[in-house]
Motif scaffolding. Structure first.
Motif, PDB file in Angstrom:
ATOM      1  N   ASP A  75       0.741  -1.011  -0.172  1.00  0.00           N
ATOM      2  CA  ASP A  75      -0.064   0.132  -0.212  1.00  0.00           C
ATOM      3  C   ASP A  75       0.929   1.389  -0.002  1.00  0.00           C
ATOM      4  N   LYS A  76       1.904   1.411   0.670  1.00  0.00           N
ATOM      5  CA  LYS A  76       2.956   2.390   0.790  1.00  0.00           C
ATOM      6  C   LYS A  76       3.485   2.783  -0.393  1.00  0.00           C
ATOM      7  N   LEU A  77       4.057   1.444  -1.098  1.00  0.00           N
ATOM      8  CA  LEU A  77       4.546   1.499  -2.549  1.00  0.00           C
ATOM      9  C   LEU A  77       3.811   2.119  -3.217  1.00  0.00           C
ATOM     10  N   LEU A  78       2.503   1.553  -3.731  1.00  0.00           N
ATOM     11  CA  LEU A  78       1.496   2.042  -4.506  1.00  0.00           C
ATOM     12  C   LEU A  78       1.176   3.507  -4.351  1.00  0.00           C
ATOM     13  N   ASP A  79       0.838   3.916  -2.786  1.00  0.00           N
ATOM     14  CA  ASP A  79       0.554   5.333  -2.772  1.00  0.00           C
ATOM     15  C   ASP A  79       1.615   6.113  -2.945  1.00  0.00           C
ATOM     16  N   LEU A  80       2.913   5.984  -2.724  1.00  0.00           N
ATOM     17  CA  LEU A  80       4.003   6.628  -3.162  1.00  0.00           C
ATOM     18  C   LEU A  80       4.210   7.058  -4.643  1.00  0.00           C
ATOM     19  N   LEU A  81       4.085   6.011  -5.447  1.00  0.00           N
ATOM     20  CA  LEU A  81       4.039   5.827  -6.787  1.00  0.00           C
ATOM     21  C   LEU A  81       2.854   6.952  -7.498  1.00  0.00           C
ATOM     22  N   ARG A  82       1.519   6.508  -6.927  1.00  0.00           N
ATOM     23  CA  ARG A  82       0.495   7.279  -7.487  1.00  0.00           C
ATOM     24  C   ARG A  82       0.407   8.582  -7.215  1.00  0.00           C
ATOM     25  N   ALA A  83       0.959   9.118  -5.946  1.00  0.00           N
ATOM     26  CA  ALA A  83       1.031  10.355  -5.703  1.00  0.00           C
ATOM     27  C   ALA A  83       2.101  11.348  -6.265  1.00  0.00           C
TER      28      ALA A  83
END
Length: 95
Positions: A75-83
């Protein structure tokens, strides 16, 4: 650079998510390669065993995906990439 792979900037962005390698034991598999493999499986919906060898052993990617999915790592990984994509204006954050 290959299409649909993490860029160097994206790699630096997510580097802090993963703990440092242990000083002893087996060398850790490159997390960039693993993340690229996971993203490929997520994008193509192919079975794990069909992951191309360029992404390493499919079992490693599958095991890490399951572990990261159980915790907050994925979740953290995808949130960082999405942001990063929202900030760059590549994707729209309005739903």
């Amino acid at each position: 650079m290959a299409r649909h792979r993490l860029t160097d900037d994206q790699r630096e962005l997510i580097a802090g998510i993963f703990p440092p390698s242990a000083r002893t034991g087996r060398p850790r598999v490159d997390r960039r390669m693993v993340v690229d493999g996971i993203l490929r499986i997520m994008r193509t919906a192919a079975p794990w065993c069909d992951l191309p060898k360029e992404f390493g052993k499919w079992g490693t990617s599958c095991d890490l995906f399951m572990a990261w999915n159980q915790g907050e790592t994925l979740d953290k990984l995808l949130d960082l990439l999405r942001a990063a994509h929202v900030d760059a204006g590549v994707i729209d954050s309005e739903l």
